[in-house]
Design a protein around this motif. Structure first.
Motif, PDB file in Angstrom:
ATOM      1  N   MET A 202      53.772 -53.840  15.662  1.00 41.22           N
ATOM      2  CA  MET A 202      52.398 -53.955  15.158  1.00 41.22           C
ATOM      3  C   MET A 202      51.503 -54.639  16.165  1.00 41.22           C
ATOM      4  SD  MET A 202      52.589 -56.999  12.343  1.00 41.22           S
ATOM      5  CE  MET A 202      50.868 -57.439  12.417  1.00 41.22           C
ATOM      6  N   PRO A 203      50.309 -54.185  16.374  1.00 38.38           N
ATOM      7  CA  PRO A 203      49.774 -52.940  15.821  1.00 38.38           C
ATOM      8  C   PRO A 203      50.292 -51.732  16.599  1.00 38.38           C
ATOM      9  CG  PRO A 203      48.131 -53.960  17.204  1.00 38.38           C
ATOM     10  CD  PRO A 203      49.315 -54.890  17.182  1.00 38.38           C
ATOM     11  N   GLN A 204      50.117 -50.572  16.007  1.00 38.14           N
ATOM     12  CA  GLN A 204      50.472 -49.308  16.638  1.00 38.14           C
ATOM     13  C   GLN A 204      49.268 -48.370  16.555  1.00 38.14           C
ATOM     14  OE1 GLN A 204      54.345 -47.562  15.502  1.00 38.14           O
ATOM     15  NE2 GLN A 204      54.639 -49.358  14.206  1.00 38.14           N
ATOM     16  N   LEU A 205      49.057 -47.607  17.618  1.00 36.76           N
ATOM     17  CA  LEU A 205      48.054 -46.547  17.619  1.00 36.76           C
ATOM     18  C   LEU A 205      48.782 -45.263  17.981  1.00 36.76           C
ATOM     19  CD1 LEU A 205      45.133 -45.509  17.426  1.00 36.76           C
ATOM     20  CD2 LEU A 205      44.924 -45.973  19.880  1.00 36.76           C
ATOM     21  N   LEU A 206      48.729 -44.285  17.100  1.00 36.80           N
ATOM     22  CA  LEU A 206      49.392 -43.002  17.299  1.00 36.80           C
ATOM     23  C   LEU A 206      48.336 -41.907  17.329  1.00 36.80           C
ATOM     24  CD1 LEU A 206      51.037 -44.903  15.071  1.00 36.80           C
ATOM     25  CD2 LEU A 206      52.736 -43.159  15.449  1.00 36.80           C
ATOM     26  N   TYR A 207      48.531 -40.903  18.180  1.00 37.03           N
ATOM     27  CA  TYR A 207      47.513 -39.870  18.327  1.00 37.03           C
ATOM     28  C   TYR A 207      48.134 -38.479  18.444  1.00 37.03           C
ATOM     29  CZ  TYR A 207      48.833 -40.312  23.234  1.00 37.03           C
ATOM     30  OH  TYR A 207      49.547 -40.373  24.401  1.00 37.03           O
ATOM     31  N   THR A 208      47.351 -37.499  18.016  1.00 38.82           N
ATOM     32  CA  THR A 208      47.655 -36.085  18.216  1.00 38.82           C
ATOM     33  C   THR A 208      46.376 -35.415  18.680  1.00 38.82           C
ATOM     34  OG1 THR A 208      49.254 -36.082  16.392  1.00 38.82           O
ATOM     35  CG2 THR A 208      48.464 -33.944  17.155  1.00 38.82           C
ATOM     36  N   VAL A 209      46.449 -34.725  19.814  1.00 42.06           N
ATOM     37  CA  VAL A 209      45.328 -33.940  20.330  1.00 42.06           C
ATOM     38  C   VAL A 209      45.761 -32.478  20.291  1.00 42.06           C
ATOM     39  CG1 VAL A 209      43.817 -33.496  22.292  1.00 42.06           C
ATOM     40  CG2 VAL A 209      44.629 -35.828  21.858  1.00 42.06           C
ATOM     41  N   ARG A 210      45.068 -31.652  19.520  1.00 41.62           N
ATOM     42  CA  ARG A 210      45.405 -30.240  19.426  1.00 41.62           C
ATOM     43  C   ARG A 210      44.646 -29.457  20.494  1.00 41.62           C
ATOM     44  NH1 ARG A 210      46.105 -32.133  14.566  1.00 41.62           N
ATOM     45  NH2 ARG A 210      43.945 -32.199  13.919  1.00 41.62           N
ATOM     46  N   LEU A 211      45.389 -28.829  21.394  1.00 39.85           N
ATOM     47  CA  LEU A 211      44.792 -28.016  22.446  1.00 39.85           C
ATOM     48  C   LEU A 211      44.581 -26.577  21.971  1.00 39.85           C
ATOM     49  CD1 LEU A 211      46.948 -29.348  25.416  1.00 39.85           C
ATOM     50  CD2 LEU A 211      44.698 -30.141  24.659  1.00 39.85           C
ATOM     51  N   SER A 212      45.448 -26.132  21.050  1.00 34.78           N
ATOM     52  CA  SER A 212      45.330 -24.811  20.434  1.00 34.78           C
ATOM     53  C   SER A 212      46.090 -24.881  19.110  1.00 34.78           C
ATOM     54  CB  SER A 212      45.923 -23.733  21.347  1.00 34.78           C
ATOM     55  OG  SER A 212      47.332 -23.828  21.387  1.00 34.78           O
ATOM     56  N   GLU A 213      46.230 -23.739  18.434  1.00 40.11           N
ATOM     57  CA  GLU A 213      46.975 -23.732  17.168  1.00 40.11           C
ATOM     58  C   GLU A 213      48.451 -24.036  17.376  1.00 40.11           C
ATOM     59  OE1 GLU A 213      46.454 -20.333  14.676  1.00 40.11           O
ATOM     60  OE2 GLU A 213      44.278 -20.404  14.836  1.00 40.11           O
ATOM     61  N   ARG A 214      48.991 -23.737  18.552  1.00 41.74           N
ATOM     62  CA  ARG A 214      50.423 -23.906  18.814  1.00 41.74           C
ATOM     63  C   ARG A 214      50.762 -25.063  19.754  1.00 41.74           C
ATOM     64  NH1 ARG A 214      52.305 -20.013  21.806  1.00 41.74           N
ATOM     65  NH2 ARG A 214      54.391 -20.835  21.541  1.00 41.74           N
ATOM     66  N   ILE A 215      49.800 -25.576  20.488  1.00 35.04           N
ATOM     67  CA  ILE A 215      50.101 -26.568  21.526  1.00 35.04           C
ATOM     68  C   ILE A 215      49.257 -27.820  21.309  1.00 35.04           C
ATOM     69  CG2 ILE A 215      50.061 -27.044  24.004  1.00 35.04           C
ATOM     70  CD1 ILE A 215      50.466 -24.023  24.442  1.00 35.04           C
ATOM     71  N   GLY A 216      49.894 -28.974  21.446  1.00 34.73           N
ATOM     72  CA  GLY A 216      49.183 -30.245  21.311  1.00 34.73           C
ATOM     73  C   GLY A 216      49.815 -31.315  22.189  1.00 34.73           C
TER      74      GLY A 216
END
Length: 194
Positions: free
Chosen positions: A113-127
């Motif tokens: 703690m703390p934690q920062l988690l991320y997802t960046v979507r580049l397309s429908e299939r790739i992130g």
């Protein structure tokens, strides 16, 4: 299908490195299971681990999650905690999390703690996914440092009940050093059960 076949040889060397990438900013969703698996084949890699990560969506944004990590040097550890997705858009998801890690054969306990988690979507299939995790001792004021990881996520199969991704990337640890460089190669097979 041809693109998937062409990408497989690119991931094969990483698939053998036996550590994983699972920490990303997207919640499982209410009633859904997230499962991430990594295997160090026959304990081949010195610094490799085999582990399973489980997450379950309590709500659309709140997950309970945990893992068990097996190392052939007897330093198995396990983690349990909660994550909350506080931002969601078409291209970016952000979450925060809190959890406790314990070791099977040691008295050490770490708070994540703390934690920062991320997802960046580049397309429908790739992130791209990853995290920044402040690893602390039981005394909250003592930080061991910030571990981070980043990985490419590729969707290889999806239907109404399942989604399967393969991830490959790197992990920058705090409590140990990779044998070459600051980053350790990672991979995982990630399954969402809807």
């Amino acid at each position: 299908m041809a693109i998937k076949t062409k990408l497989l040889p690119l991931f094969l060397p990483i698939l053998l490195m036996a550590s994983g990438g699972f920490d990303h900013g997207t919640a499982a969703g209410k009633g859904n299971w997230d499962i991430s698996l990594t295997w160090n084949p026959f304990n081949y890699f010195d610094q490799g681990q085999s582990y399973a990560v489980l997450g379950y969506g309590l709500t659309n944004r709140l997950d309970i999650h945990g893992y068990y990590s097996y190392t052939h040097i007897g330093n198995d550890n396990y983690y349990g905690g909660f994550s909350y997705q506080f931002y969601k858009s078409k291209r970016l998801d952000l979450s925060t999390a809190i959890g406790i890690r314990k070791y099977r054969n040691e008295k050490r306990t770490h708070l994540f703690m703390p934690q920062l988690l991320y997802t960046v979507r580049l397309s429908e299939r790739i992130g791209i996914g990853g995290s920044f995790v402040d690893i602390r001792s039981q005394k909250l004021e003592t930080s061991k440092g910030i571990a981070s990881d980043v990985f490419l996520m590729v969707n290889i199969y999806e239907n109404k009940k399942y989604k399967i991704d393969i991830t490959a990337g790197g992990f920058n640890p705090v409590l140990w050093e990779p044998k070459s460089g600051e980053w350790y190669p990672t991979y995982s097979l990630d399954i969402k059960i809807k």
